[in-house]
Design a protein around this motif. Structure first.
Motif, PDB file in Angstrom:
ATOM      1  N   UNK A  53       6.446   5.237   5.415  1.00 36.38           N
ATOM      2  CA  UNK A  53       5.786   4.737   6.621  1.00 36.38           C
ATOM      3  C   UNK A  53       5.023   5.746   7.065  1.00 36.38           C
ATOM      4  N   UNK A  54       3.574   5.915   6.653  1.00 34.02           N
ATOM      5  CA  UNK A  54       2.804   7.287   6.898  1.00 34.02           C
ATOM      6  C   UNK A  54       1.776   6.735   7.881  1.00 34.02           C
ATOM      7  N   UNK A  55       0.967   8.006   8.514  1.00 29.81           N
ATOM      8  CA  UNK A  55      -0.027   7.364   9.059  1.00 29.81           C
ATOM      9  C   UNK A  55      -1.344   7.240   8.334  1.00 29.81           C
ATOM     10  N   UNK A  56      -2.807   6.713   8.844  1.00 30.63           N
ATOM     11  CA  UNK A  56      -3.313   6.261   8.558  1.00 30.63           C
ATOM     12  C   UNK A  56      -4.651   7.806   7.282  1.00 30.63           C
ATOM     13  N   UNK A  57      -4.499   8.834   8.572  1.00 31.87           N
ATOM     14  CA  UNK A  57      -4.599  10.081   7.559  1.00 31.87           C
ATOM     15  C   UNK A  57      -4.196  10.356   6.363  1.00 31.87           C
ATOM     16  N   UNK A  58      -2.373   9.981   6.467  1.00 33.29           N
ATOM     17  CA  UNK A  58      -1.656  10.582   5.246  1.00 33.29           C
ATOM     18  C   UNK A  58      -2.077   8.926   3.893  1.00 33.29           C
ATOM     19  N   UNK A  59      -2.405   7.622   4.193  1.00 34.88           N
ATOM     20  CA  UNK A  59      -2.273   7.289   3.300  1.00 34.88           C
ATOM     21  C   UNK A  59      -2.414   7.407   1.769  1.00 34.88           C
ATOM     22  N   UNK A  60      -4.087   8.146   1.373  1.00 35.25           N
ATOM     23  CA  UNK A  60      -4.066   8.300   0.534  1.00 35.25           C
ATOM     24  C   UNK A  60      -3.188   9.255  -0.378  1.00 35.25           C
ATOM     25  N   UNK A  61      -2.633  10.089  -0.116  1.00 38.34           N
ATOM     26  CA  UNK A  61      -1.529  10.806  -0.327  1.00 38.34           C
ATOM     27  C   UNK A  61      -0.358  10.742  -1.051  1.00 38.34           C
ATOM     28  N   UNK A  62      -0.002   9.657   0.110  1.00 32.59           N
ATOM     29  CA  UNK A  62       1.329   8.687  -0.370  1.00 32.59           C
ATOM     30  C   UNK A  62       0.671   7.619  -1.472  1.00 32.59           C
ATOM     31  N   UNK A  63       0.139   7.441  -1.082  1.00 32.64           N
ATOM     32  CA  UNK A  63       0.150   6.299  -2.441  1.00 32.64           C
ATOM     33  C   UNK A  63       0.102   6.679  -3.736  1.00 32.64           C
ATOM     34  N   UNK A  64      -0.979   8.007  -2.724  1.00 33.38           N
ATOM     35  CA  UNK A  64      -0.793   8.853  -4.573  1.00 33.38           C
ATOM     36  C   UNK A  64       0.261   9.406  -5.220  1.00 33.38           C
ATOM     37  N   UNK A  65       1.593   9.532  -4.216  1.00 37.41           N
ATOM     38  CA  UNK A  65       3.027  10.166  -4.311  1.00 37.41           C
ATOM     39  C   UNK A  65       4.092   8.612  -5.267  1.00 37.41           C
ATOM     40  N   UNK A  66       3.600   7.916  -4.352  1.00 42.28           N
ATOM     41  CA  UNK A  66       3.961   7.042  -5.049  1.00 42.28           C
ATOM     42  C   UNK A  66       3.639   6.735  -6.604  1.00 42.28           C
ATOM     43  N   UNK A  67       2.341   6.573  -6.842  1.00 34.24           N
ATOM     44  CA  UNK A  67       2.511   5.802  -8.075  1.00 34.24           C
ATOM     45  C   UNK A  67       2.886   7.219  -8.852  1.00 34.24           C
ATOM     46  N   UNK A  68       2.833   8.607  -8.684  1.00 30.18           N
ATOM     47  CA  UNK A  68       2.736   9.310 -10.241  1.00 30.18           C
ATOM     48  C   UNK A  68       2.173   9.596 -11.052  1.00 30.18           C
ATOM     49  N   UNK A  69       2.572   9.415 -11.997  1.00 27.38           N
ATOM     50  CA  UNK A  69       1.252   9.134 -13.060  1.00 27.38           C
ATOM     51  C   UNK A  69       1.046   8.184 -13.277  1.00 27.38           C
ATOM     52  N   UNK A  70       1.615   6.929 -12.859  1.00 28.28           N
ATOM     53  CA  UNK A  70       1.312   5.603 -13.172  1.00 28.28           C
ATOM     54  C   UNK A  70      -0.072   5.738 -13.088  1.00 28.28           C
ATOM     55  N   UNK A  71      -0.553   4.838 -14.022  1.00 27.26           N
ATOM     56  CA  UNK A  71      -1.971   4.457 -14.038  1.00 27.26           C
ATOM     57  C   UNK A  71      -2.139   2.921 -13.071  1.00 27.26           C
ATOM     58  N   UNK A  72      -3.086   2.876 -12.544  1.00 26.31           N
ATOM     59  CA  UNK A  72      -3.616   1.255 -11.551  1.00 26.31           C
ATOM     60  C   UNK A  72      -4.262   1.015 -11.605  1.00 26.31           C
ATOM     61  N   UNK A  73      -4.639  -0.528 -11.286  1.00 30.94           N
ATOM     62  CA  UNK A  73      -5.415  -1.519 -11.330  1.00 30.94           C
ATOM     63  C   UNK A  73      -5.377  -1.291  -9.699  1.00 30.94           C
ATOM     64  N   UNK A  74      -6.861  -1.764  -9.152  1.00 31.26           N
ATOM     65  CA  UNK A  74      -7.261  -1.364  -7.708  1.00 31.26           C
ATOM     66  C   UNK A  74      -7.686  -2.745  -7.633  1.00 31.26           C
ATOM     67  N   UNK A  75      -8.031  -3.711  -6.760  1.00 25.31           N
ATOM     68  CA  UNK A  75      -8.991  -4.476  -6.122  1.00 25.31           C
ATOM     69  C   UNK A  75      -9.617  -3.993  -6.003  1.00 25.31           C
ATOM     70  N   UNK A  76     -11.498  -4.428  -5.886  1.00 30.51           N
ATOM     71  CA  UNK A  76     -12.732  -3.863  -5.792  1.00 30.51           C
ATOM     72  C   UNK A  76     -12.589  -3.655  -4.422  1.00 30.51           C
ATOM     73  N   UNK A  77     -12.393  -4.185  -3.079  1.00 31.54           N
ATOM     74  CA  UNK A  77     -12.703  -4.482  -2.214  1.00 31.54           C
ATOM     75  C   UNK A  77     -11.476  -3.178  -1.324  1.00 31.54           C
ATOM     76  N   UNK A  78      -9.922  -2.804  -2.191  1.00 25.46           N
ATOM     77  CA  UNK A  78      -9.571  -1.966  -1.453  1.00 25.46           C
ATOM     78  C   UNK A  78      -9.278  -0.987  -0.188  1.00 25.46           C
ATOM     79  N   UNK A  79     -11.047   0.233  -0.654  1.00 26.51           N
ATOM     80  CA  UNK A  79     -11.372   1.028   0.520  1.00 26.51           C
ATOM     81  C   UNK A  79     -10.269   1.950   0.445  1.00 26.51           C
TER      82      UNK A  79
END
Length: 194
Positions: A53-79
């Protein structure tokens, strides 16, 4: 007396000697938003998925932490800017198979079943990107969580392709040995915003 009341009176009168009166319990109270979100988290975790769980302001850093070194694909409209990610523009199955993770948003989350539904809008991408990479990081806004399947169906467009996700991909053989990742991501990580 209205026509409706008259009809109901006649039905009650006709049935009075057929069956005993049955006490109808009051309708259950609608759960508050906090109860729905807590139930959603509990049910998602029951499926061996992870929830952060996170606040909207922390979303980018939380996603980065979850991914770690994993390379990801994202949809074009992820925002959302995901460092080192590849934006899907029709990657082939082989190209998707070479990518570790996918980050998508969700159309709705269902508290009662712990299910996430994707309707493959631009922020969720096409179905293939949510099924091929081994890790699916799915962003669900707390406001998207509804009580049950009928509530979810009322929000979804039946003309759109729908993917219903209840935990990581799993199957069992005849001896009930659970195997994960057979026909979809081996790991599901839900980032719940709000």
């Amino acid at each position: 007396m209205s026509a409706r009341d008259d009809i109901l009176r006649r039905v009650r009168s006709a049935l009075s000697d057929v069956s005993p009166a049955v006490d109808v319990p009051p309708a259950p109270r609608a759960p508050d938003r906090g109860d729905l979100v807590a139930l959603f988290v509990e049910r998602v975790e029951d499926y061996r998925a992870e929830v952060t769980r996170c606040a909207a302001a922390d979303l980018a850093s939380v996603v980065a932490d979850v991914l770690g070194p994993a390379r990801a694909v994202v949809p074009p409209g992820l925002g959302l800017e995901v460092a080192g990610s590849v934006t899907d523009g029709g990657l082939t199955a082989a190209e998707l198979d070479a990518i570790d993770a996918v980050v998508t948003r969700a159309a709705v989350g269902i508290a009662e079943t712990g299910t996430i539904v994707l309707d493959h809008r631009p922020d969720q991408g096409r179905r293939a990107i949510s099924l091929v990479p081994d890790l699916h990081v799915c962003i669900v806004d707390a406001g998207q969580v509804v009580a049950d399947v009928p509530d979810a169906i009322a929000l979804l467009d039946p003309r759109r392709p729908l993917t219903w996700i209840s935990g990581p991909s799993a199957t069992s053989d005849i001896e009930l040995d659970r195997v994960e990742g057979v026909h979809g991501p081996r790991t599901l990580h839900v980032v719940l915003v709000g």
